[in-house]
Design a protein around this motif. Sequence first.
Motif, PDB file in Angstrom:
ATOM      1  N   VAL A 180       0.827  -1.201   0.000  1.00 34.34           N
ATOM      2  CA  VAL A 180       0.000   0.000   0.000  1.00 34.34           C
ATOM      3  C   VAL A 180       0.867   1.258   0.000  1.00 34.34           C
ATOM      4  O   VAL A 180       0.653   2.181  -0.794  1.00 34.34           O
ATOM      5  N   LYS A 181       1.868   1.268   0.863  1.00 37.48           N
ATOM      6  CA  LYS A 181       2.678   2.477   1.040  1.00 37.48           C
ATOM      7  C   LYS A 181       3.586   2.760  -0.147  1.00 37.48           C
ATOM      8  O   LYS A 181       3.701   3.912  -0.594  1.00 37.48           O
ATOM      9  N   ASN A 182       4.218   1.721  -0.682  1.00 33.86           N
ATOM     10  CA  ASN A 182       5.263   1.925  -1.685  1.00 33.86           C
ATOM     11  C   ASN A 182       4.904   1.459  -3.089  1.00 33.86           C
ATOM     12  O   ASN A 182       5.645   1.752  -4.036  1.00 33.86           O
ATOM     13  N   HIS A 183       3.799   0.738  -3.238  1.00 38.51           N
ATOM     14  CA  HIS A 183       3.419   0.233  -4.562  1.00 38.51           C
ATOM     15  C   HIS A 183       2.004   0.674  -4.969  1.00 38.51           C
ATOM     16  O   HIS A 183       1.457   0.153  -5.942  1.00 38.51           O
ATOM     17  N   ASN A 184       1.434   1.590  -4.203  1.00 33.08           N
ATOM     18  CA  ASN A 184       0.157   2.223  -4.566  1.00 33.08           C
ATOM     19  C   ASN A 184      -0.993   1.234  -4.746  1.00 33.08           C
ATOM     20  O   ASN A 184      -1.870   1.434  -5.584  1.00 33.08           O
ATOM     21  N   MET A 185      -0.982   0.168  -3.972  1.00 38.54           N
ATOM     22  CA  MET A 185      -2.069  -0.801  -4.056  1.00 38.54           C
ATOM     23  C   MET A 185      -3.154  -0.484  -3.034  1.00 38.54           C
ATOM     24  O   MET A 185      -2.919   0.196  -2.034  1.00 38.54           O
ATOM     25  N   THR A 186      -4.343  -0.982  -3.316  1.00 38.64           N
ATOM     26  CA  THR A 186      -5.472  -0.950  -2.392  1.00 38.64           C
ATOM     27  C   THR A 186      -5.802  -2.396  -2.061  1.00 38.64           C
ATOM     28  O   THR A 186      -5.833  -3.240  -2.957  1.00 38.64           O
ATOM     29  N   ILE A 187      -6.034  -2.697  -0.786  1.00 44.83           N
ATOM     30  CA  ILE A 187      -6.225  -4.087  -0.386  1.00 44.83           C
ATOM     31  C   ILE A 187      -7.569  -4.269   0.327  1.00 44.83           C
ATOM     32  O   ILE A 187      -7.895  -3.523   1.245  1.00 44.83           O
ATOM     33  N   LEU A 188      -8.307  -5.283  -0.119  1.00 43.65           N
ATOM     34  CA  LEU A 188      -9.474  -5.784   0.613  1.00 43.65           C
ATOM     35  C   LEU A 188      -9.077  -7.138   1.166  1.00 43.65           C
ATOM     36  O   LEU A 188      -8.656  -8.024   0.401  1.00 43.65           O
ATOM     37  N   ILE A 189      -9.198  -7.305   2.470  1.00 40.91           N
ATOM     38  CA  ILE A 189      -8.713  -8.535   3.091  1.00 40.91           C
ATOM     39  C   ILE A 189      -9.704  -9.051   4.130  1.00 40.91           C
ATOM     40  O   ILE A 189     -10.216  -8.287   4.946  1.00 40.91           O
ATOM     41  N   SER A 190      -9.997 -10.339   4.057  1.00 42.02           N
ATOM     42  CA  SER A 190     -10.794 -10.980   5.102  1.00 42.02           C
ATOM     43  C   SER A 190      -9.891 -11.898   5.898  1.00 42.02           C
ATOM     44  O   SER A 190      -8.946 -12.480   5.359  1.00 42.02           O
ATOM     45  N   SER A 191     -10.152 -12.011   7.184  1.00 46.10           N
ATOM     46  CA  SER A 191      -9.389 -12.927   8.028  1.00 46.10           C
ATOM     47  C   SER A 191     -10.165 -13.193   9.302  1.00 46.10           C
ATOM     48  O   SER A 191     -10.843 -12.315   9.824  1.00 46.10           O
ATOM     49  N   HIS A 192     -10.031 -14.428   9.786  1.00 43.36           N
ATOM     50  CA  HIS A 192     -10.603 -14.757  11.091  1.00 43.36           C
ATOM     51  C   HIS A 192      -9.659 -14.360  12.218  1.00 43.36           C
ATOM     52  O   HIS A 192     -10.037 -14.422  13.397  1.00 43.36           O
TER      53      HIS A 192
END
Length: 246
Positions: A180-192
């Motif tokens: 996110v910080k250095n590669h300009n990605m947006t992340i949607l993440i699910s986790s228990h």
Amino acid sequence: MTNEFAVKATSLVKTFEGKEVIKNCNLTVRKGTIYGFLGANGSGKTTVFKMLMGLLIPNAGNIEILGLDSIENKNKILKSIGSIIEIPVFYDHLTASENLELHLSYMGIANPHIDYTLEMVGLKNTDKLPVSKFSLGMRQRLGIARAIIHKPEILILDEPINGLDPMGIREMRELFLNLVKNHNMTILISSHILSEIEHIADTIGVIVDGRIVEEVSLSSIKDQFPDGLEDYFFDIMSGKGGKVIA
């Protein structure tokens, strides 16, 4: 952080065999953020992710990915997304590098940085080892490598740290923040594993029985639930409310 939306889903409905499993579902994810998607088993997280990916078509509602209608621009959008949905599947007789090369060829992408990507996910020096010899954690790392190899703008990760040991979980946490910080990605993440979401997310979305009941900043949750995300989440799951004033 920006006000532009990477993902915007409005009034989504999905039915299976006449049963409505996603119900008037709304979701918004800002560019350059990490969106933690929480819910009990069977609440609809994976179904929503599959609709965002174009693997399922909603019965009603609209999805915009990077400002584009997801159905009209499906092929263009898919090149902008990396994903892990359910258990990653590979060609077991091939090496990690060969699996990534094949994936890139399917996508029509040349000049990859395969060695660098494998190093990013902790699979350096596995070139000669077939994937059949990989542990569950190594397969999960390879799934993450495949999701990021083409430098997508959006990552959709469904339980991406399954099978990882504590060291691996920490390494992937640092990787996601770096992306996110250095590669300009947006992340949607699910986790228990709520503690991991608490470490990295900017925004939390909670889905209950097929409907997203709340989207709120993690900082607002921490202000009103001093003991953390777990108390907030279980408040909602127990029907006590959990509502946060953003």
